[in-house]
Design an enzyme around this catalytic site. Structure first.
Site, PDB file in Angstrom:
ATOM      1  N   THR A 193      40.592 -87.330  87.905  1.00  0.00           N
ATOM      2  CA  THR A 193      39.174 -87.083  88.215  1.00  0.00           C
ATOM      3  C   THR A 193      38.997 -86.444  89.583  1.00  0.00           C
ATOM      4  O   THR A 193      38.072 -85.654  89.789  1.00  0.00           O
ATOM      5  CB  THR A 193      38.353 -88.387  88.158  1.00  0.00           C
ATOM      6  OG1 THR A 193      38.805 -89.298  89.171  1.00  0.00           O
ATOM      7  CG2 THR A 193      38.454 -89.041  86.790  1.00  0.00           C
ATOM      8  N   TYR A 228      31.473 -86.442 100.482  1.00  0.00           N
ATOM      9  CA  TYR A 228      32.683 -85.709 100.117  1.00  0.00           C
ATOM     10  C   TYR A 228      32.958 -84.507 101.013  1.00  0.00           C
ATOM     11  O   TYR A 228      34.096 -84.021 101.053  1.00  0.00           O
ATOM     12  CB  TYR A 228      32.642 -85.301  98.641  1.00  0.00           C
ATOM     13  CG  TYR A 228      33.093 -86.429  97.751  1.00  0.00           C
ATOM     14  CD1 TYR A 228      34.423 -86.833  97.738  1.00  0.00           C
ATOM     15  CD2 TYR A 228      32.195 -87.130  96.959  1.00  0.00           C
ATOM     16  CE1 TYR A 228      34.846 -87.886  96.947  1.00  0.00           C
ATOM     17  CE2 TYR A 228      32.611 -88.189  96.161  1.00  0.00           C
ATOM     18  CZ  TYR A 228      33.938 -88.559  96.158  1.00  0.00           C
ATOM     19  OH  TYR A 228      34.354 -89.609  95.389  1.00  0.00           O
ATOM     20  N   LEU A 239      33.942 -84.967  89.675  1.00  0.00           N
ATOM     21  CA  LEU A 239      33.165 -85.513  88.551  1.00  0.00           C
ATOM     22  C   LEU A 239      33.934 -86.681  87.938  1.00  0.00           C
ATOM     23  O   LEU A 239      34.422 -86.614  86.814  1.00  0.00           O
ATOM     24  CB  LEU A 239      32.896 -84.420  87.514  1.00  0.00           C
ATOM     25  CG  LEU A 239      31.950 -83.305  87.973  1.00  0.00           C
ATOM     26  CD1 LEU A 239      31.880 -82.205  86.913  1.00  0.00           C
ATOM     27  CD2 LEU A 239      30.559 -83.844  88.281  1.00  0.00           C
ATOM     28  N   HIS A 240      34.004 -87.788  88.679  1.00  0.00           N
ATOM     29  CA  HIS A 240      34.793 -88.937  88.224  1.00  0.00           C
ATOM     30  C   HIS A 240      34.312 -89.449  86.860  1.00  0.00           C
ATOM     31  O   HIS A 240      35.013 -89.378  85.862  1.00  0.00           O
ATOM     32  CB  HIS A 240      34.693 -90.078  89.245  1.00  0.00           C
ATOM     33  CG  HIS A 240      35.321 -89.808  90.567  1.00  0.00           C
ATOM     34  ND1 HIS A 240      36.672 -89.577  90.718  1.00  0.00           N
ATOM     35  CD2 HIS A 240      34.786 -89.745  91.809  1.00  0.00           C
ATOM     36  CE1 HIS A 240      36.946 -89.399  91.995  1.00  0.00           C
ATOM     37  NE2 HIS A 240      35.822 -89.491  92.674  1.00  0.00           N
ATOM     38  N   ASP A 241      33.106 -90.025  86.841  1.00  0.00           N
ATOM     39  CA  ASP A 241      32.608 -90.656  85.611  1.00  0.00           C
ATOM     40  C   ASP A 241      32.329 -89.649  84.501  1.00  0.00           C
ATOM     41  O   ASP A 241      32.643 -89.924  83.329  1.00  0.00           O
ATOM     42  CB  ASP A 241      31.353 -91.470  85.912  1.00  0.00           C
ATOM     43  CG  ASP A 241      31.652 -92.699  86.754  1.00  0.00           C
ATOM     44  OD1 ASP A 241      32.825 -93.106  86.828  1.00  0.00           O
ATOM     45  OD2 ASP A 241      30.710 -93.263  87.340  1.00  0.00           O
TER      46      ASP A 241
END
Length: 315
Positions: A193, A228, A239-241
């Protein structure tokens, strides 16, 4: 069609994930449970209500854990804002919620519709661990369980990874999750991610789209970008999730994976969930606990996913 139950600590990228799922024609959000993490559990519930109102989405919402199984909750307000959505002063009343707790709802839905639902966990794994205490066979009743969390296999020497926040927030819960029997458990960790980047061009495309969804997606970004920019010197975000949701809906976004045992291990400072393999596929140089195989994503087509994410949010 994937019918998805979402467990979320509704911060900025969680909100983006709900927008993405709602915009995909092959996904249906069936229910949402709240958990602490990016913000308090109460704020996570308020944020679920706000996003559902924006989307016109009327699904069951259940309140979940406000703290980990052991110890105090760690709240990432310095990343997502104190309220989880960038502290923009939005009116976020508590939505109507189920009389059931989040873990109870996860269990009941799986019992009523075995093999038909997918569980997407975007926050600390406390609700899932509490649900497993009610029904140790819970994961065998979901079509799949996809987690945003973990760190993949051991990285090549000299490589540093972003913090594995969802595991670090409740390592005891994570340990229970990775030890549980399952039909399919998929780990989408920070190893993949962190490199799935929404860059300046993508953010400009969102900003140029004047729909309520795109406007909201951009407005809540500033707190995330502020955090960030200290990592990369640019106002871009991972865009982790959303990537975990993308892999759930379209497995071709994952270009490599390994099935194997995952253990939760600490180094005295932080906890991580790791596939018990080195970067070149060898077992680690120490004894580890046996566990049923987890599908650990090790590479993704990041650019194709980001393109799809932006397309969905700008329709």
């Amino acid at each position: 069609m994937r019918r998805v139950v979402v467990d979320t600590d509704t911060g900025i990228d969680d909100a983006h994930t709900l927008l993405y799922l709602a915009g995909r024609p092959d996904a249906e959000i069936v229910a949402i449970t709240s958990v602490y993490g990016n913000c308090s559990e109460e704020d996570a519930t308020r944020n679920i209500g706000y996003v559902n109102g924006l989307l016109g989405l009327d699904v069951p919402v259940a309140r979940g854990a406000a703290e980990p199984l052991r110890g105090p909750a760690h709240i990432a307000g310095y990343v997502h804002g104190k309220d989880g959505l960038g502290d923009l002063g939005r009116d976020r009343p508590l939505p109507r919620v189920s009389a059931e707790s989040g873990p109870e709802l996860l269990v009941r839905l799986a019992d009523e519709q075995p093999g038909e639902l997918d569980l997407l966990a975007l926050g600390p794994l406390t609700n899932l661990a509490l649900a497993l205490r009610i029904d140790p066979e819970l994961f065998t009743k979901y079509r799949s369980v996809v987690l945003m969390g973990g760190s993949g296999p051991y990285a090549p020497p000299g490589t540093l990874l972003m913090i594995d926040a969802n595991v670090n927030n409740d390592p005891e819960a994570a340990r229970a999750v990775f030890a549980a029997p399952r039909r399919e458990l998929v780990m989408v960790g920070v190893n993949v991610t962190a490199g799935t980047i929404l860059d300046e061009h993508d953010i400009a495309a969102l900003r140029a789209t004047r729909t309520p969804v795109a406007r909201f997606a951009v407005e809540i970004l500033d707190a995330y970008l502020d955090f960030y920019q200290n990592e990369w010197g640019r106002r871009i975000i991972p865009l982790h999730d959303p990537l975990a949701a993308g892999v759930l809906l379209d497995r071709t976004f994952a270009t490599a994976w390994t099935d194997g045992p995952v253990n939760v291990r600490g180094d005295g400072f932080l906890w991580r969930a790791r596939l018990m393999r080195t970067h070149d596929g060898l077992p680690p140089a120490f004894a580890y606990d046996p566990a049923p195989p987890t599908r650990v994503i090790t590479a993704v087509d990041a650019r194709r996913f980001v393109t799809d994410f932006v397309a969905v949010l700008t329709r």
